[in-house]
Design a protein around this motif. Structure first.
Motif, PDB file in Angstrom:
ATOM      1  N   LYS A  28       0.831  -1.202   0.000  1.00  0.00           N
ATOM      2  CA  LYS A  28       0.000   0.000   0.000  1.00  0.00           C
ATOM      3  C   LYS A  28       0.872   1.262   0.000  1.00  0.00           C
ATOM      4  O   LYS A  28       0.603   2.217  -0.731  1.00  0.00           O
ATOM      5  CB  LYS A  28      -0.925  -0.004   1.220  1.00  0.00           C
ATOM      6  CG  LYS A  28      -1.961   1.075   1.207  1.00  0.00           C
ATOM      7  CD  LYS A  28      -2.928   0.910   2.376  1.00  0.00           C
ATOM      8  CE  LYS A  28      -4.008   1.972   2.363  1.00  0.00           C
ATOM      9  NZ  LYS A  28      -4.944   1.828   3.468  1.00  0.00           N
ATOM     10  N   ALA A  29       1.950   1.248   0.793  1.00  0.00           N
ATOM     11  CA  ALA A  29       2.862   2.390   0.850  1.00  0.00           C
ATOM     12  C   ALA A  29       3.543   2.599  -0.501  1.00  0.00           C
ATOM     13  O   ALA A  29       3.688   3.731  -0.962  1.00  0.00           O
ATOM     14  CB  ALA A  29       3.894   2.196   1.951  1.00  0.00           C
ATOM     15  N   SER A  30       3.939   1.511  -1.146  1.00  0.00           N
ATOM     16  CA  SER A  30       4.568   1.610  -2.463  1.00  0.00           C
ATOM     17  C   SER A  30       3.602   2.181  -3.489  1.00  0.00           C
ATOM     18  O   SER A  30       3.974   3.022  -4.315  1.00  0.00           O
ATOM     19  CB  SER A  30       5.061   0.236  -2.932  1.00  0.00           C
ATOM     20  OG  SER A  30       6.142  -0.184  -2.158  1.00  0.00           O
ATOM     21  N   ALA A  31       2.359   1.734  -3.428  1.00  0.00           N
ATOM     22  CA  ALA A  31       1.349   2.248  -4.362  1.00  0.00           C
ATOM     23  C   ALA A  31       1.104   3.733  -4.124  1.00  0.00           C
ATOM     24  O   ALA A  31       0.997   4.514  -5.074  1.00  0.00           O
ATOM     25  CB  ALA A  31       0.049   1.459  -4.207  1.00  0.00           C
ATOM     26  N   LYS A  32       1.031   4.138  -2.872  1.00  0.00           N
ATOM     27  CA  LYS A  32       0.810   5.561  -2.559  1.00  0.00           C
ATOM     28  C   LYS A  32       2.003   6.395  -3.006  1.00  0.00           C
ATOM     29  O   LYS A  32       1.835   7.500  -3.517  1.00  0.00           O
ATOM     30  CB  LYS A  32       0.545   5.745  -1.073  1.00  0.00           C
ATOM     31  CG  LYS A  32      -0.789   5.211  -0.627  1.00  0.00           C
ATOM     32  CD  LYS A  32      -1.403   6.124   0.409  1.00  0.00           C
ATOM     33  CE  LYS A  32      -2.757   5.589   0.808  1.00  0.00           C
ATOM     34  NZ  LYS A  32      -3.822   6.430   0.359  1.00  0.00           N
ATOM     35  N   ARG A  33       3.221   5.885  -2.788  1.00  0.00           N
ATOM     36  CA  ARG A  33       4.417   6.605  -3.214  1.00  0.00           C
ATOM     37  C   ARG A  33       4.430   6.753  -4.737  1.00  0.00           C
ATOM     38  O   ARG A  33       4.717   7.818  -5.270  1.00  0.00           O
ATOM     39  CB  ARG A  33       5.686   5.889  -2.747  1.00  0.00           C
ATOM     40  CG  ARG A  33       6.956   6.608  -3.190  1.00  0.00           C
ATOM     41  CD  ARG A  33       8.244   5.949  -2.740  1.00  0.00           C
ATOM     42  NE  ARG A  33       8.132   4.498  -2.720  1.00  0.00           N
ATOM     43  CZ  ARG A  33       8.561   3.734  -1.739  1.00  0.00           C
ATOM     44  NH1 ARG A  33       9.163   4.251  -0.700  1.00  0.00           N
ATOM     45  NH2 ARG A  33       8.425   2.430  -1.797  1.00  0.00           N
ATOM     46  N   ALA A  34       4.098   5.674  -5.458  1.00  0.00           N
ATOM     47  CA  ALA A  34       4.058   5.723  -6.918  1.00  0.00           C
ATOM     48  C   ALA A  34       3.020   6.729  -7.392  1.00  0.00           C
ATOM     49  O   ALA A  34       3.266   7.496  -8.328  1.00  0.00           O
ATOM     50  CB  ALA A  34       3.758   4.334  -7.483  1.00  0.00           C
ATOM     51  N   ALA A  41       4.870  14.417 -11.088  1.00  0.00           N
ATOM     52  CA  ALA A  41       5.287  14.510 -12.488  1.00  0.00           C
ATOM     53  C   ALA A  41       4.205  15.193 -13.318  1.00  0.00           C
ATOM     54  O   ALA A  41       4.503  16.003 -14.195  1.00  0.00           O
ATOM     55  CB  ALA A  41       5.581  13.113 -13.041  1.00  0.00           C
ATOM     56  N   GLY A  42       2.953  14.875 -13.017  1.00  0.00           N
ATOM     57  CA  GLY A  42       1.842  15.524 -13.722  1.00  0.00           C
ATOM     58  C   GLY A  42       1.803  17.013 -13.451  1.00  0.00           C
ATOM     59  O   GLY A  42       1.547  17.816 -14.349  1.00  0.00           O
ATOM     60  N   ALA A  43       2.071  17.396 -12.222  1.00  0.00           N
ATOM     61  CA  ALA A  43       2.087  18.819 -11.868  1.00  0.00           C
ATOM     62  C   ALA A  43       3.223  19.540 -12.584  1.00  0.00           C
ATOM     63  O   ALA A  43       3.042  20.665 -13.078  1.00  0.00           O
ATOM     64  CB  ALA A  43       2.211  18.992 -10.351  1.00  0.00           C
TER      65      ALA A  43
END
Length: 90
Positions: A28-34, A41-43
């Motif tokens: 879950k932490a990895s998914a949130k970090r990604a 990157a979008g910003a």
């Protein structure tokens, strides 16, 4: 089974449960970090696009000013305006 074996089994099962919880939390932490990295990157990309849009708008405003100046000027000022406008075409 002896009491020691039962307690050992219980502790082992609890440790296995904690291990599964740990793996789930890490995933879950990895998914949130990604997702956070993707958002950042979008910003950055959005900011670059906005900068480009503003640059183009400024060039368009300059072009409109040159057109107005040409429309209001006589032939004697045409060369002067042409020199100023040459940077517009670069």
């Amino acid at each position: 089974m002896s009491l020691i074996e039962l307690l050992k089994e219980k502790v082992e099962k609890q440790m296995a449960a904690y291990d599964e919880q740990l793996e789930a939390a890490q995933a879950k932490a990895s998914a949130k970090r990604a997702q956070a990295e993707a958002d950042a990157a979008g910003a950055d990309l959005e900011e670059q696009f906005l900068t480009q849009v503003n640059d183009i708008k400024n060039k368009m405003a300059d072009g409109q000013a040159y057109l107005k100046e040409l429309a209001d000027a006589g032939e004697d000022k045409a060369e002067e305006i042409k020199a100023k406008a040459s940077s517009f075409f670069q």
